[in-house]
Design a protein around this motif. Structure first.
Motif, PDB file in Angstrom:
ATOM      1  N   PHE A 228       3.071  -7.780  -7.299  1.00 55.01           N
ATOM      2  CA  PHE A 228       4.793  -7.161  -7.330  1.00 55.01           C
ATOM      3  C   PHE A 228       5.461  -6.490  -5.773  1.00 55.01           C
ATOM      4  CE2 PHE A 228       4.601  -2.571  -6.151  1.00 55.01           C
ATOM      5  CZ  PHE A 228       3.194  -2.223  -5.928  1.00 55.01           C
ATOM      6  N   ALA A 229       4.394  -6.457  -4.356  1.00 58.78           N
ATOM      7  CA  ALA A 229       4.678  -5.874  -3.562  1.00 58.78           C
ATOM      8  C   ALA A 229       4.144  -7.574  -2.612  1.00 58.78           C
ATOM      9  CB  ALA A 229       4.202  -5.136  -3.076  1.00 58.78           C
ATOM     10  N   THR A 230       4.458  -7.221  -1.027  1.00 59.60           N
ATOM     11  CA  THR A 230       3.701  -7.705  -0.059  1.00 59.60           C
ATOM     12  C   THR A 230       3.201  -7.156   0.834  1.00 59.60           C
ATOM     13  OG1 THR A 230       5.175  -9.607  -0.127  1.00 59.60           O
ATOM     14  CG2 THR A 230       3.984  -9.029   2.058  1.00 59.60           C
ATOM     15  N   GLU A 231       2.022  -7.346   0.651  1.00 61.04           N
ATOM     16  CA  GLU A 231       1.019  -6.318   2.224  1.00 61.04           C
ATOM     17  C   GLU A 231       1.012  -7.146   3.386  1.00 61.04           C
ATOM     18  OE1 GLU A 231      -2.456  -4.522   0.339  1.00 61.04           O
ATOM     19  OE2 GLU A 231      -3.626  -4.433   2.328  1.00 61.04           O
ATOM     20  N   ASP A 232       1.155  -6.025   4.252  1.00 60.71           N
ATOM     21  CA  ASP A 232       1.411  -7.005   6.278  1.00 60.71           C
ATOM     22  C   ASP A 232      -0.094  -6.852   6.523  1.00 60.71           C
ATOM     23  OD1 ASP A 232       3.797  -7.849   5.261  1.00 60.71           O
ATOM     24  OD2 ASP A 232       4.864  -6.760   6.057  1.00 60.71           O
ATOM     25  N   ASP A 233      -0.280  -7.279   7.640  1.00 59.34           N
ATOM     26  CA  ASP A 233      -0.654  -7.034   8.211  1.00 59.34           C
ATOM     27  C   ASP A 233      -0.514  -5.445   9.436  1.00 59.34           C
ATOM     28  OD1 ASP A 233      -2.239  -9.468   7.962  1.00 59.34           O
ATOM     29  OD2 ASP A 233      -1.532 -10.191   9.763  1.00 59.34           O
ATOM     30  N   TRP A 234      -1.700  -5.036   9.645  1.00 54.30           N
ATOM     31  CA  TRP A 234      -1.485  -2.946  10.975  1.00 54.30           C
ATOM     32  C   TRP A 234      -1.564  -3.622  12.042  1.00 54.30           C
ATOM     33  CZ3 TRP A 234      -4.764   0.826   7.171  1.00 54.30           C
ATOM     34  CH2 TRP A 234      -4.352   0.442   6.093  1.00 54.30           C
ATOM     35  N   VAL A 235      -0.860  -2.667  12.354  1.00 56.55           N
ATOM     36  CA  VAL A 235      -0.819  -2.485  14.443  1.00 56.55           C
ATOM     37  C   VAL A 235      -0.917  -1.227  14.610  1.00 56.55           C
ATOM     38  CG1 VAL A 235       0.295  -3.520  16.729  1.00 56.55           C
ATOM     39  CG2 VAL A 235       0.681  -5.157  14.634  1.00 56.55           C
ATOM     40  N   THR A 261       6.161  -2.093  -2.137  1.00 57.06           N
ATOM     41  CA  THR A 261       8.116  -3.486  -2.073  1.00 57.06           C
ATOM     42  C   THR A 261       9.046  -1.782  -0.907  1.00 57.06           C
ATOM     43  OG1 THR A 261       9.531  -1.181  -3.369  1.00 57.06           O
ATOM     44  CG2 THR A 261       7.568  -3.349  -4.178  1.00 57.06           C
ATOM     45  N   PHE A 262       8.144  -1.250  -0.127  1.00 53.31           N
ATOM     46  CA  PHE A 262       8.488  -0.100   1.197  1.00 53.31           C
ATOM     47  C   PHE A 262       8.536  -1.185   2.405  1.00 53.31           C
ATOM     48  CE2 PHE A 262       9.206   2.778  -2.829  1.00 53.31           C
ATOM     49  CZ  PHE A 262      10.283   3.745  -2.319  1.00 53.31           C
ATOM     50  N   ASP A 263       9.173  -1.384   3.163  1.00 54.16           N
ATOM     51  CA  ASP A 263       9.531  -2.593   3.863  1.00 54.16           C
ATOM     52  C   ASP A 263      10.163  -1.311   5.645  1.00 54.16           C
ATOM     53  OD1 ASP A 263       8.911  -4.491   2.862  1.00 54.16           O
ATOM     54  OD2 ASP A 263      11.503  -4.789   2.626  1.00 54.16           O
ATOM     55  N   ASP A 264       8.634  -1.789   6.327  1.00 53.81           N
ATOM     56  CA  ASP A 264       9.225  -1.290   7.125  1.00 53.81           C
ATOM     57  C   ASP A 264       8.016  -0.067   7.539  1.00 53.81           C
ATOM     58  OD1 ASP A 264      10.121  -4.424   8.436  1.00 53.81           O
ATOM     59  OD2 ASP A 264      12.155  -2.519   8.228  1.00 53.81           O
ATOM     60  N   GLN A 265       6.865  -0.291   7.685  1.00 54.54           N
ATOM     61  CA  GLN A 265       6.149   1.781   7.628  1.00 54.54           C
ATOM     62  C   GLN A 265       6.019   2.253   8.880  1.00 54.54           C
ATOM     63  OE1 GLN A 265       6.675   3.760   4.447  1.00 54.54           O
ATOM     64  NE2 GLN A 265       8.357   1.873   4.026  1.00 54.54           N
ATOM     65  N   ARG A 266       6.386   2.088   9.109  1.00 48.35           N
ATOM     66  CA  ARG A 266       6.876   2.573  10.893  1.00 48.35           C
ATOM     67  C   ARG A 266       5.981   3.440  10.948  1.00 48.35           C
ATOM     68  NH1 ARG A 266      10.085  -1.382  11.997  1.00 48.35           N
ATOM     69  NH2 ARG A 266       9.076  -3.487  12.200  1.00 48.35           N
ATOM     70  N   GLY A 267       4.921   4.799  12.197  1.00 51.76           N
ATOM     71  CA  GLY A 267       5.338   6.339  12.414  1.00 51.76           C
ATOM     72  C   GLY A 267       3.697   6.507  12.960  1.00 51.76           C
ATOM     73  N   PHE A 268       3.429   7.514  12.897  1.00 54.03           N
ATOM     74  CA  PHE A 268       2.733   7.928  13.896  1.00 54.03           C
ATOM     75  C   PHE A 268       1.013   8.696  13.495  1.00 54.03           C
ATOM     76  CE2 PHE A 268       6.738   8.598  16.032  1.00 54.03           C
ATOM     77  CZ  PHE A 268       6.495   8.124  17.107  1.00 54.03           C
TER      78      PHE A 268
END
Length: 276
Positions: A228-235, A261-268
């Motif tokens: 149901f959702a894509t899992e991306d690599d972490w940086v 399904t929530f893209d571009d999860q960036r933060g601190f």
């Protein structure tokens, strides 16, 4: 081995290790770099004794909040035991996913790590890195939910082999880890699904600006097992500062890609680690 550099001459902790060479507590509790597990054994002690650390970590993303707290014990710089409780808060995204606002997933991660050979710090006259073998058992508290989104299980395990080398003459730390895992988002969304265990790499390069400050970057490959959702690599880009021999503060900018399904999860990322 040469001990002539200023870093070595001034940087030994009470237990015998250089500042920052016990590793930073990862999101899964093992000694490492924040996102990636390293071959270093936690705690300040060398092969002469027992050291330990405790940590609290928070990651604020655009749509989610991740928290972790736990402890780890290092025995004679040979064996490491760790436990961490993770909490993943879906915040407003929970309502959009039909789970309810503020729905949380929690997970316990119990890890053991064994240093097989090498010494990343003291064996400066050898090209052989420190090698360690680790295993982490993970147990998620939302079995029905993770199965509903395509995971096969609510518990599972990772096995990893890490190689870490500190080049003191160049103030450079390098790490490479290969992880055999079936965890979806480290297990917070369950285990397995479209595929079972697969090999994933984790890499770190860091520079010792001073004996108290380490800056670096990590890249962690991830499996993609949920339909149901894509899992991306972490940086991440991180900086770890040793306030003193007992307290380390780590801050990072992280890019965790798409989550549920929530893209571009960036933060601190902010983590406090206390140890002896």
């Amino acid at each position: 081995m040469s001990l002539a550099t200023p870093v070595l001459a001034q940087g030994f902790e009470t237990g015998g290790k250089l500042l920052l060479t016990r590793g930073i507590s990862t999101v899964e509790g093992a000694g490492g770099g924040g996102l990636s597990s390293w071959a270093l054994i936690t705690g300040n002690e060398t092969d002469r004794g027992i050291g330990a650390t405790a940590h609290a970590t928070q990651v604020e993303l655009d749509d989610f909040r991740f928290q972790a707290a736990g402890f780890a014990v290092g025995l004679h710089d040979r064996f490491e035991f760790s436990w961490t409780r993770q909490r993943f808060d879906t915040r407003d995204a929970g309502a959009a996913l039909g789970l309810g606002q503020g729905f949380t997933f929690e997970q316990d991660v119990i890890g053991v790590k064994l240093r097989l050979l090498g010494d990343a710090v003291y064996a400066q006259d050898s090209w052989v890195p420190q090698l360690a073998l680790g295993i982490q058992h993970k147990s998620n508290d939302q079995g029905a939910i993770v199965r509903a989104v395509g995971a096969a299980d609510d518990s599972g395990y990772d096995v990893y082999l890490a190689a870490t080398k500190l080049y003191l003459d160049h103030s450079l730390l390098l790490n490479a880890t290969v992880r055999w895992t079936e965890a979806n988002q480290t297990g917070l969304l369950g285990f397995s699904g479209l595929d079972d265990h697969s090999l994933q790499g984790e890499f770190t390069a860091a520079y010792l600006v001073s004996r108290r400050l380490l800056v670096g970057a990590e890249y962690r490959f991830k499996p993609d097992n949920l339909g149901f959702a894509t899992e991306d690599d972490w940086v991440d880009l991180f900086a770890a500062y040793a306030v003193n021999e007992h307290l380390t503060v780590t801050a990072a900018w992280v890019d965790l890609g798409s989550i549920a399904t929530f893209d571009d999860q960036r933060g601190f990322y902010l983590s406090l680690q206390a140890g002896f």
